[in-house]
Motif scaffolding. Structure first.
Motif, mmCIF file in Angstrom:
data_model
loop_
_atom_site.group_PDB
_atom_site.id
_atom_site.type_symbol
_atom_site.label_atom_id
_atom_site.label_comp_id
_atom_site.label_asym_id
_atom_site.label_seq_id
_atom_site.Cartn_x
_atom_site.Cartn_y
_atom_site.Cartn_z
ATOM 1 N N ARG A 105 -11.240 44.810 17.742
ATOM 2 C CA ARG A 105 -12.698 44.698 17.589
ATOM 3 C C ARG A 105 -13.356 46.064 17.443
ATOM 4 N NH1 ARG A 105 -16.438 41.283 17.434
ATOM 5 N NH2 ARG A 105 -15.178 39.535 18.087
ATOM 6 N N GLU A 106 -12.984 47.025 18.240
ATOM 7 C CA GLU A 106 -13.659 48.330 18.274
ATOM 8 C C GLU A 106 -12.954 49.416 17.457
ATOM 9 O OE1 GLU A 106 -16.364 49.114 20.623
ATOM 10 O OE2 GLU A 106 -16.582 46.982 21.101
ATOM 11 N N LEU A 107 -11.646 49.245 17.258
ATOM 12 C CA LEU A 107 -10.853 50.249 16.532
ATOM 13 C C LEU A 107 -9.995 49.566 15.479
ATOM 14 C CD1 LEU A 107 -9.578 52.349 19.568
ATOM 15 C CD2 LEU A 107 -11.346 53.017 17.942
ATOM 16 N N TRP A 108 -9.763 50.280 14.383
ATOM 17 C CA TRP A 108 -8.911 49.767 13.304
ATOM 18 C C TRP A 108 -7.480 49.626 13.786
ATOM 19 C CZ3 TRP A 108 -7.808 47.275 9.153
ATOM 20 C CH2 TRP A 108 -6.670 47.562 8.412
ATOM 21 N N HIS A 109 -6.885 48.484 13.471
ATOM 22 C CA HIS A 109 -5.468 48.233 13.732
ATOM 23 C C HIS A 109 -4.819 47.738 12.453
ATOM 24 C CE1 HIS A 109 -5.302 48.779 18.070
ATOM 25 N NE2 HIS A 109 -6.496 48.199 18.128
ATOM 26 N N GLU A 110 -3.684 48.318 12.141
ATOM 27 C CA GLU A 110 -2.884 47.852 11.013
ATOM 28 C C GLU A 110 -2.406 46.433 11.308
ATOM 29 O OE1 GLU A 110 -2.027 49.337 8.141
ATOM 30 O OE2 GLU A 110 -2.951 51.285 8.555
ATOM 31 N N PRO A 111 -2.136 45.657 10.281
ATOM 32 C CA PRO A 111 -1.617 44.302 10.517
ATOM 33 C C PRO A 111 -0.235 44.358 11.163
ATOM 34 C CG PRO A 111 -1.578 44.838 8.188
ATOM 35 C CD PRO A 111 -2.275 45.963 8.870
ATOM 36 N N ASP A 112 0.069 43.337 11.949
ATOM 37 C CA ASP A 112 1.360 43.305 12.632
ATOM 38 C C ASP A 112 2.323 42.260 12.071
ATOM 39 O OD1 ASP A 112 -0.230 41.235 13.622
ATOM 40 O OD2 ASP A 112 0.548 41.385 15.661
ATOM 41 N N LEU A 113 1.868 41.456 11.129
ATOM 42 C CA LEU A 113 2.758 40.437 10.555
ATOM 43 C C LEU A 113 3.261 40.817 9.165
ATOM 44 C CD1 LEU A 113 0.832 37.189 11.628
ATOM 45 C CD2 LEU A 113 2.714 38.363 12.812
ATOM 46 N N HIS A 114 2.362 41.257 8.304
ATOM 47 C CA HIS A 114 2.710 41.648 6.938
ATOM 48 C C HIS A 114 1.736 42.713 6.469
ATOM 49 C CE1 HIS A 114 5.557 38.380 6.278
ATOM 50 N NE2 HIS A 114 4.699 37.582 6.874
#
Length: 132
Positions: A105-114
């Motif tokens: 929600r507050e910080l960018w996260h790369e996808p963890d599935l694909h």
């Protein structure tokens, strides 16, 4: 309203929060990417979505990861009409787990599935219940 008019209305704050459908989100993100490039287009989208959330009385509704993930997917297509899958809000579940979305929600996260790219990867069983 054509895409240029929609983008102009979005940037001018003339779209009511209730009228900002997923389809309009897709069209605005694509238009901003085409008009301003990916970096500036994303910044303009963020500003506009935050303003929409404020006008809706939901200033904490903005989600960094979902906004950027959608923008990246949308900006990657040359012809929006050739990518109708982007109109399906559920496709984000193919890239992110529910836990990863909750963390982002507050910080960018790369996808963890694909990786965020088209064509779409298969749907995962442990998918997120978030759309954007």
């Amino acid at each position: 309203m054509n895409n240029d008019e929609l983008v102009a209305a979005f940037e001018a704050g003339k779209i009511a929060p209730a009228a900002f459908s997923h389809e309009n989100h897709v069209r605005v993100a694509w238009g901003l990417a085409r008009q301003y490039g990916e970096q500036d287009g994303l910044q303009r989208l963020v500003v506009g979505i935050k303003a929409l959330a404020d006008r809706a009385g939901k200033p904490h509704a903005f989600h960094v990861t979902l906004t950027r993930a959608w923008f990246d997917l949308i900006a990657s297509v040359e012809d929006l009409d050739a990518a109708p899958e982007l109109l399906d809000k559920s496709i984000i579940k193919r890239f992110y787990s529910a836990d990863r979305i909750a963390e982002g929600r507050e910080l960018w996260h790369e996808p963890d599935l694909h990786p965020l790219q088209l064509p779409l990867p298969p749907l995962a069983d442990n998918s997120a219940d978030a759309t954007h």
